[in-house]
Design a protein around this motif. Structure first.
Motif, short mmCIF file in Angstrom:
data_model
loop_
_atom_site.label_atom_id
_atom_site.label_comp_id
_atom_site.label_asym_id
_atom_site.label_seq_id
_atom_site.Cartn_x
_atom_site.Cartn_y
_atom_site.Cartn_z
N GLY A 1 47.69 -10.80 -21.06
CA GLY A 1 49.08 -10.65 -20.59
C GLY A 1 49.48 -9.30 -20.03
N ALA A 2 48.59 -8.30 -20.08
CA ALA A 2 48.98 -6.99 -19.52
C ALA A 2 49.11 -7.09 -18.00
CB ALA A 2 47.94 -5.93 -19.88
N THR A 3 50.19 -6.51 -17.48
CA THR A 3 50.39 -6.58 -16.03
C THR A 3 50.33 -5.21 -15.38
OG1 THR A 3 52.77 -6.52 -16.44
CG2 THR A 3 51.79 -8.70 -16.07
N MET A 4 50.07 -4.20 -16.18
CA MET A 4 50.01 -2.83 -15.63
C MET A 4 49.25 -1.97 -16.64
SD MET A 4 53.39 -0.49 -15.33
CE MET A 4 53.33 1.24 -15.07
N GLY B 1 46.24 -7.30 -39.89
CA GLY B 1 46.86 -6.83 -38.65
C GLY B 1 46.14 -7.31 -37.39
N TYR B 2 46.67 -6.90 -36.24
CA TYR B 2 46.00 -7.14 -34.97
C TYR B 2 44.86 -6.13 -34.86
CZ TYR B 2 50.14 -9.93 -34.02
OH TYR B 2 51.14 -10.86 -34.10
N ALA B 3 43.69 -6.59 -34.44
CA ALA B 3 42.50 -5.75 -34.47
C ALA B 3 42.49 -4.69 -33.38
CB ALA B 3 41.25 -6.61 -34.36
N ASN B 4 43.12 -4.98 -32.27
CA ASN B 4 43.07 -4.05 -31.14
C ASN B 4 44.23 -4.35 -30.18
OD1 ASN B 4 42.27 -6.34 -29.61
ND2 ASN B 4 40.16 -6.00 -30.31
N ALA B 5 44.27 -3.58 -29.10
CA ALA B 5 45.39 -3.73 -28.17
C ALA B 5 45.37 -5.09 -27.47
CB ALA B 5 45.38 -2.59 -27.16
N ALA B 6 44.20 -5.67 -27.29
CA ALA B 6 44.14 -6.99 -26.64
C ALA B 6 44.86 -8.04 -27.51
CB ALA B 6 42.70 -7.39 -26.38
N GLU B 7 44.60 -7.98 -28.81
CA GLU B 7 45.28 -8.94 -29.71
C GLU B 7 46.79 -8.67 -29.72
OE1 GLU B 7 43.70 -9.42 -33.64
OE2 GLU B 7 41.71 -10.00 -32.90
N LEU B 8 47.15 -7.40 -29.63
CA LEU B 8 48.59 -7.07 -29.60
C LEU B 8 49.23 -7.61 -28.32
CD1 LEU B 8 51.08 -5.64 -30.72
CD2 LEU B 8 50.24 -3.50 -29.73
N GLY C 1 59.06 -12.68 -22.57
CA GLY C 1 60.19 -11.86 -22.13
C GLY C 1 59.87 -10.39 -21.89
N PHE C 2 58.60 -9.98 -22.01
CA PHE C 2 58.26 -8.57 -21.81
C PHE C 2 57.25 -8.39 -20.67
CE2 PHE C 2 59.37 -8.56 -26.36
CZ PHE C 2 60.26 -7.50 -26.40
N GLU C 3 57.43 -7.30 -19.92
CA GLU C 3 56.35 -6.80 -19.06
C GLU C 3 55.45 -6.00 -19.98
OE1 GLU C 3 55.58 -6.53 -15.58
OE2 GLU C 3 56.80 -8.35 -15.58
N VAL D 1 52.50 -10.05 -27.97
CA VAL D 1 53.69 -9.76 -27.17
C VAL D 1 53.89 -10.87 -26.14
CG1 VAL D 1 54.78 -8.11 -25.59
CG2 VAL D 1 53.41 -7.25 -27.50
N SER D 2 52.79 -11.34 -25.54
CA SER D 2 52.89 -12.46 -24.58
C SER D 2 53.45 -13.69 -25.25
CB SER D 2 51.51 -12.84 -24.04
OG SER D 2 51.02 -11.86 -23.22
#
Ligand code: FAD
Length: 309
Positions: free
Chosen positions: A179-182, A131-138, A147-149, A142-143
């Motif tokens: 890629g997180a924008t918020m 799996g993805y190890a953490n939210a940064a990898e996730l 097509g997602f914010e 997604v990036s």
């Protein structure tokens, strides 16, 4: 912030330049809860949220219900929606599949999270071997889909597993780099804590919006227990505010409304213009605070008035 401070009317007179709000719901687990959520969403939809989000149950346990709730809000309420997504307990392939399902459903925002082990499975987080190890990898996944914010979690009192604030903010930075924008914060009750955190984040060179996550208190005992689990502190003045009201639900809800309004009022005075409400699928307190924020229905949401004008 003190509960002795009288609530003034700064919010009540702000009609122009109204703050932006978003609302968080969890997917209902029964038909009764479903009917109640429909009413809640319909009532809050009139306050013109920027978007509403639906959580993803611990360990991905609500995958289907999260998606069907998002689809329904899109179709029935025509609101912009954000699907929460965690990577805990799932392979990359499974997570990628959910990202594709969100895209196919017309969802354009994802709240990308690591997730926590389900209750009873111990507290120690272990990434899925594939799996993805953490939210940064996730965020990176997604990036890559496109097509997602992407929104992510932030922790004004640091995540309980973070060694210190530096490690915590470093992870936020990695999420932004991927890629997180918020960012939406964990709930907090002391606005000084939020302001200090915001200063730390800005000093670290992170410039995305950090939106305060606000939890109007419907049940103080539950909120206290939840706060202990996720490392949010309960100030003494808050405890005193709800003290000795166990048998007095009416006063309790008045205190809750006053404190929620005061917290937002103070944040507005500090220059904050965007808020995310953890609604707990209830409209009343969030609705009242949004009303004080000057948020009113769009004319198109009030056909009888639009026709009359
Ligand atoms: P990450 O960003 O990957 O990590 C958070 C922090 O923990 C980092 O700062 C890092 O320093 C530290 N950390 C992480 N892993 C480790 C480790 N192994 N060792 C040391 N430090 C570590 N949960 C759900 O299940 N479903 C939801 O829908 C959901 N929605 C949420 C929405 C918001 C706005 C917030 C604030 C939280 C939400 N959560 C949800 C809870 C979230 O999944 C947990 O807080 C989880 O523990 C961390 O997720 P994250 O995305 O912040 O993780």
């Amino acid at each position: 912030m003190s509960i002795d401070r009288p609530i003034h009317t700064a919010l009540a007179v702000r009609h122009d330049d109204a703050p932006r709000v978003s609302f968080e719901f969890f997917p209902p687990a029964s038909e009764t809860m479903d009917a109640s959520l429909r009413q809640t969403v319909a009532r809050l939809a009139s306050r013109q949220p920027e978007f509403v989000s639906v959580t993803y149950g611990a360990g991905g346990s609500t995958r289907e219900r999260t998606l069907s709730t998002l689809r329904r809000i899109l179709a029935e309420n025509r609101l912009d929606v954000a699907g929460h997504l965690t990577c805990i307990g799932a392979s990359r392939e499974e997570v990628d599949q959910v990202i594709a399902e969100y895209a196919a459903a017309g969802i354009r925002r994802i709240v990308a999270l690591r997730g926590d082990p389900p209750e009873g499975a111990g507290t120690h987080y272990r990434p899925h071997p594939q799996g993805y190890a953490n939210a940064a990898e996730l965020c990176a996944a997604v990036s890559a889909h496109g097509g997602f914010e992407i929104a992510v979690a932030a922790y004004p009192e640091k995540h309980p597993e973070s060694a210190d604030f530096d490690a915590d903010i470093d992870m936020l930075k990695r999420k932004v780099d991927h890629g997180a924008t918020m960012a939406i914060t964990q709930f907090f009750f002391d606005n000084d804590v939020f302001e200090t955190y915001l200063e730390r984040v800005r000093r670290a060179g992170i410039d995305i919006p950090i939106v305060p996550g606000l939890l109007p208190i419907h049940d103080f005992a539950r909120v206290s227990a939840f706060a202990r689990r996720c490392g949010a502190s309960i100030p003494g003045w808050l405890e005193r505010g709800f003290g000795e009201l166990d048998d007095d639900p009416q006063t309790r809800s008045m205190v809750a409304a006053a404190l929620a309004a005061e917290q937002v009022d103070d944040l507005v005075e500090r220059g904050i213009g965007q808020f995310h409400f953890y609604t707990m699928n209830r409209a009343d307190l969030t609705f009242a605070v949004c009303h004080l924020l000057g948020l009113r229905p769009r004319m198109s949401a009030m056909p009888q008035l639009a026709e009359a004008s």
